[in-house]
Enzyme design. Structure first.
Site, PDB file in Angstrom:
ATOM      1  N   GLY A 107     -16.249  -9.567  70.130  1.00 35.58           N
ATOM      2  CA  GLY A 107     -14.951 -10.106  70.532  1.00 35.58           C
ATOM      3  C   GLY A 107     -14.247 -10.830  69.390  1.00 35.58           C
ATOM      4  O   GLY A 107     -13.185 -11.404  69.575  1.00 35.58           O
ATOM      5  N   SER A 110     -10.730  -7.357  66.104  1.00 31.68           N
ATOM      6  CA  SER A 110      -9.646  -7.211  67.047  1.00 31.68           C
ATOM      7  C   SER A 110      -8.857  -5.973  66.787  1.00 31.68           C
ATOM      8  O   SER A 110      -8.820  -5.443  65.690  1.00 31.68           O
ATOM      9  CB  SER A 110      -8.755  -8.440  67.039  1.00 31.68           C
ATOM     10  OG  SER A 110      -7.983  -8.430  65.881  1.00 31.68           O
ATOM     11  N   SER A 111      -8.251  -5.520  67.880  1.00 33.34           N
ATOM     12  CA  SER A 111      -7.345  -4.374  67.806  1.00 33.34           C
ATOM     13  C   SER A 111      -6.215  -4.715  66.852  1.00 33.34           C
ATOM     14  O   SER A 111      -5.663  -3.850  66.189  1.00 33.34           O
ATOM     15  CB  SER A 111      -6.797  -4.062  69.182  1.00 33.34           C
ATOM     16  OG  SER A 111      -7.268  -4.940  70.145  1.00 33.34           O
ATOM     17  N   ASP A 154      -3.714 -13.270  66.680  1.00 30.81           N
ATOM     18  CA  ASP A 154      -4.698 -12.418  66.005  1.00 30.81           C
ATOM     19  C   ASP A 154      -4.031 -11.537  64.956  1.00 30.81           C
ATOM     20  O   ASP A 154      -4.633 -11.231  63.919  1.00 30.81           O
ATOM     21  CB  ASP A 154      -5.501 -11.598  67.031  1.00 30.81           C
ATOM     22  CG  ASP A 154      -4.634 -11.003  68.137  1.00 30.81           C
ATOM     23  OD1 ASP A 154      -3.399 -11.196  68.115  1.00 30.81           O
ATOM     24  OD2 ASP A 154      -5.194 -10.336  69.019  1.00 30.81           O
TER      25      ASP A 154
HETATM   26  O1  PMV Z   1     -10.075 -13.273  73.777  1.00 32.37           O
HETATM   27  P1  PMV Z   1      -9.226 -13.039  72.583  1.00 32.37           P
HETATM   28  O2  PMV Z   1      -9.974 -13.218  71.291  1.00 32.37           O
HETATM   29  O3  PMV Z   1      -8.490 -11.741  72.646  1.00 32.37           O
HETATM   30  O4  PMV Z   1      -8.121 -14.193  72.541  1.00 32.37           O
HETATM   31  C1  PMV Z   1      -7.118 -14.326  73.519  1.00 32.37           C
HETATM   32  C2  PMV Z   1      -6.364 -15.610  73.287  1.00 32.37           C
HETATM   33  C3  PMV Z   1      -5.300 -15.932  74.319  1.00 32.37           C
HETATM   34  O5  PMV Z   1      -4.682 -17.162  73.928  1.00 32.37           O
HETATM   35  C4  PMV Z   1      -5.929 -16.124  75.690  1.00 32.37           C
HETATM   36  C5  PMV Z   1      -4.249 -14.834  74.427  1.00 32.37           C
HETATM   37  C6  PMV Z   1      -3.299 -14.758  73.243  1.00 32.37           C
HETATM   38  O6  PMV Z   1      -2.738 -13.666  73.018  1.00 32.37           O
HETATM   39  O7  PMV Z   1      -3.058 -15.758  72.559  1.00 32.37           O
END
Ligand code: PMV
Length: 321
Positions: A107, A110-111, A154
């Site tokens: 996790g 990331s994409s 991300d």
């Molecule tokens: O679970 P992850 O690593 O994809 O992170 C998501 C983070 C959130 O704040 C919940 C969503 C976002 O796009 O910021």
């Protein structure tokens, strides 16, 4: 001639979920890298070859005239990157795309990393000379086209690398001069989808708007203070902020028993702070494991059933190879 770019994965430090709602977050890039190698082809076909497709001895082909009409799961982010670049810069070409990267990324990958690598490779291949702000904008639009939601943290982490203070949609992207981060990362197991968890928090906010919005405000205070503590290297104060933020995430219903167990174990072993990272519902937690406490914190995470993920933080952003 193929052009190759690579981009890092990410660890969200503070601001999880609230960053979807115009609040800031802190994110560091992790050295789990994704690569896209792209070359032009004479015919009007786009061929995409990914690690997952290679395992099934398949290659995916689409028409260069219509990239991005119907995304296929295994290639969605690469297709979206191509479609976005072709649309914005009025391009059309046959392409061969080969991507590389770990199939298992806890996790943390990331994409967004593969999207950013693809956009950067296309920028070089077509001599578009996109700067970091443009790479972010184009890659974020591609990610939104596939996912529908997402703050873009991300994407910013994949582009800028290192450690970044980020506000929703890239309203602020501030790279921070951080040298090293003393965190132990523990993997708790598979999670439910980020989109579902973001949806659950959205529903809670609809039911309890006043309270949840105030909590998002608290998240902003935690992140703003966390930025100062990161810059000061005050891990005791940063650990307090991690614990406070974990309280918010717990209240929003995204914690799991396994994450809670790893977090408690790390704190019991002397970690100055511990929290989940990202959407919750599984994936990773991290804890402050500075100095001689690191070994004890790592052992506690393992004893509690977690997998310690040994990966460098504060990694470089997107690079052409
Ligand atoms: O679970 P992850 O690593 O994809 O992170 C998501 C983070 C959130 O704040 C919940 C969503 C976002 O796009 O910021």
């Amino acid at each position: 001639m193929a052009v190759t770019a690579s981009a890092p994965g990410k660890l969200l430090l503070l601001g999880d979920h609230a960053v979807v709602y115009d609040r800031p977050c802190l994110v560091t890039a992790v050295d789990i890298r994704y690569q896209a190698s792209i070359s032009k082809q004479d015919d009007s076909t786009i061929e995409i070859d990914t690690p997952e497709l290679r395992q099934q001895a398949k290659t995916y082909r689409i028409s260069a005239q219509h990239p991005g009409k119907h995304y296929t799961k295994e290639t969605a982010f690469v297709e979206a990157a191509i479609a976005q670049v072709f649309r914005e810069y009025d391009l059309q070409s046959g392409l061969s795309v080969v991507t590389q990267g770990p199939v298992v990324s806890y996790g943390l990958g990331s994409s967004s990393a593969i999207t950013v690598a693809a956009v950067a490779a296309l920028s070089s291949l077509f001599d578009l000379r996109l700067d970091k702000a443009e790479l972010f904008r184009v890659a974020y639009a591609a990610v939104l086209d596939v996912q529908g939601t997402g703050s873009g943290f991300d994407v910013a982490s994949a582009v800028y690398g290192r450690t970044v203070y980020f506000v929703t949609g890239g309203a602020t992207i501030e790279p921070l001069p951080v040298d090293s981060l003393p965190f132990v990362i523990g993997y708790s197991g598979e999670k439910v989808s980020t989109t579902n968890l973001v949806g659950e928090v959205r529903k809670l906010r609809e039911r309890q708007p006043a309270i949840v919005n105030r909590m998002f405000g608290v998240s902003r205070e935690i992140v703003d203070s966390g930025k100062e503590q990161l810059l000061n290297g005050d891990w005791s104060a940063f650990g307090d902020l991690m614990n406070l933020h974990q309280g918010l995430l717990d209240a929003w219903g995204v914690n799991t028993l396994q994450l809670a167990t790893l977090i408690a174990a790390a704190r019991d072993a002397g970690a100055l702070g511990a929290k989940l990272s990202g959407a919750g519902g599984g994936d990773c937690m991290f804890a402050v494991g500075d100095g001689e406490k690191r070994v004890a914190v790592e052992q506690a995470v393992r004893d509690a059933g977690g997998e310690v993920v040994d990966v460098a933080l504060n990694a470089e952003g997107v690079q052409l190879l």
